[in-house]
Motif scaffolding. Structure first.
Motif, PDB file in Angstrom:
ATOM      1  N   GLN A   1      43.066  50.838  23.623  1.00  0.00           N
ATOM      2  CA  GLN A   1      42.512  49.526  23.985  1.00  0.00           C
ATOM      3  C   GLN A   1      41.069  49.391  23.503  1.00  0.00           C
ATOM      4  OE1 GLN A   1      43.286  49.831  28.199  1.00  0.00           O
ATOM      5  NE2 GLN A   1      45.189  48.648  28.063  1.00  0.00           N
TER       6      GLN A   1
ATOM      7  N   GLU B   1      38.784  34.836  23.992  1.00  0.00           N
ATOM      8  CA  GLU B   1      40.104  34.872  24.639  1.00  0.00           C
ATOM      9  C   GLU B   1      41.228  34.956  23.601  1.00  0.00           C
ATOM     10  OE1 GLU B   1      41.426  35.386  27.624  1.00  0.00           O
ATOM     11  OE2 GLU B   1      39.351  35.840  28.087  1.00  0.00           O
ATOM     12  N   THR B   2      41.093  34.173  22.531  1.00  0.00           N
ATOM     13  CA  THR B   2      42.099  34.185  21.465  1.00  0.00           C
ATOM     14  C   THR B   2      42.174  35.558  20.813  1.00  0.00           C
ATOM     15  OG1 THR B   2      41.732  31.840  21.037  1.00  0.00           O
ATOM     16  CG2 THR B   2      42.806  33.088  19.295  1.00  0.00           C
TER      17      THR B   2
ATOM     18  N   ALA C   1      45.119  40.021  26.479  1.00  0.00           N
ATOM     19  CA  ALA C   1      44.811  38.746  27.149  1.00  0.00           C
ATOM     20  C   ALA C   1      44.357  39.016  28.579  1.00  0.00           C
ATOM     21  CB  ALA C   1      46.042  37.839  27.148  1.00  0.00           C
ATOM     22  N   GLY C   2      43.270  38.354  28.990  1.00  0.00           N
ATOM     23  CA  GLY C   2      42.777  38.490  30.355  1.00  0.00           C
ATOM     24  C   GLY C   2      41.867  39.682  30.587  1.00  0.00           C
TER      25      GLY C   2
ATOM     26  N   GLY D   1      46.947  41.892  22.190  1.00  0.00           N
ATOM     27  CA  GLY D   1      47.663  42.280  23.399  1.00  0.00           C
ATOM     28  C   GLY D   1      46.780  42.584  24.590  1.00  0.00           C
TER      29      GLY D   1
ATOM     30  N   LEU E   1      41.352  38.469  22.064  1.00  0.00           N
ATOM     31  CA  LEU E   1      41.957  39.451  22.967  1.00  0.00           C
ATOM     32  C   LEU E   1      43.481  39.281  23.010  1.00  0.00           C
ATOM     33  CD1 LEU E   1      39.343  39.477  25.871  1.00  0.00           C
ATOM     34  CD2 LEU E   1      39.853  41.356  24.303  1.00  0.00           C
ATOM     35  N   ALA E   2      43.915  38.029  23.047  1.00  0.00           N
ATOM     36  CA  ALA E   2      45.362  37.768  23.083  1.00  0.00           C
ATOM     37  C   ALA E   2      46.041  38.282  21.808  1.00  0.00           C
ATOM     38  CB  ALA E   2      45.619  36.277  23.264  1.00  0.00           C
ATOM     39  N   GLN E   3      45.341  38.164  20.677  1.00  0.00           N
ATOM     40  CA  GLN E   3      45.913  38.589  19.393  1.00  0.00           C
ATOM     41  C   GLN E   3      46.194  40.086  19.344  1.00  0.00           C
ATOM     42  OE1 GLN E   3      42.945  37.125  16.681  1.00  0.00           O
ATOM     43  NE2 GLN E   3      44.089  35.279  16.184  1.00  0.00           N
TER      44      GLN E   3
END
Length: 211
Positions: free
Chosen positions: A140, A117-118, A126-127, A124, A120-122
């Motif tokens: 992506q 999760e971290t 997230a989710g 852009g 993916l958030a790094q």
């Protein structure tokens, strides 16, 4: 910053049918991107195959490859500790985005779900964990491939023209993201490319084959 790995190419020489394809002597420091440029057929891909541990039998090689003072020249590919980023993201179609990121993580790594999760958030995303890779755009997919590489905890990285299939606008953003992440991780990296802008954005030393 990690402890800072070093990749050394000690008098590496690659030969095909009795002719020397390339000779290279270089030390790549922590977080440095060393660029090897040259036209098709100049030996760029052969050099990567040699460093990664899958050189075709038609080629002869001499010299040594050292990673953190360990001689990895004769080790099988999976034990070298070298990560690869290719032209194509090569995401596994049968796994979710999160499954792709978990795939290469060391077995003993704790909190895998949180790390995914971290990561993916790094970048852009997230989710995006449950998503099917087929639903992602080219940019992506490239970001997922980058984070999968970093989560596999390599000690050095080889980059095989990883930006060549992205459109021009995406290319510069993706280069900056990749090179920044590699520097932050303290990973010595070798980039092969025929694109001068790749070399300029990498910001490290450049050698040209076939001169």
């Amino acid at each position: 910053m990690s402890t800072g790995h070093r990749l050394v190419l000690d008098e590496v020489r690659l030969v095909l049918a009795g002719s020397t394809l390339l000779e290279l002597d270089a030390e790549i420091g922590p977080g440095e991107v060393f660029t090897v440029m040259g036209p098709s057929g100049s030996g760029k891909s052969t050099l990567l195959a040699y460093l990664a541990g899958f050189l075709a039998p038609a080629f002869q090689a001499s010299g040594r490859v050292l990673l953190d003072d360990s001689d990895i020249t004769r080790l099988p590919a999976e034990r070298r500790g070298i990560g690869l980023l290719f032209q194509d993201p090569l995401l596994f179609p049968h796994l979710s985005v999160a499954g792709n990121l978990r795939f290469g993580m060391p077995r003993a790594m704790p909190d895998k779900a949180a790390r995914v999760e971290t990561a993916l958030a790094q970048v852009g995303l997230a989710g995006f964990g449950p998503r099917d890779p087929a639903t992602l755009s080219g940019g992506q997919k490239a970001r997922v491939a980058l984070m999968r590489l970093l989560l596999s905890a390599p000690r050095a990285v080889l980059l095989d023209e990883p930006f060549s299939k992205l459109d021009r606008q995406l290319r510069h953003d993706m280069r900056r993201l990749v090179f920044d992440r590699l520097r932050e991780a303290g990973l010595p990296s070798l980039l092969v490319t025929h694109d001068r802008e790749d070399a300029e954005d990498a910001g490290g030393r450049v050698i040209e084959l076939g001169q």
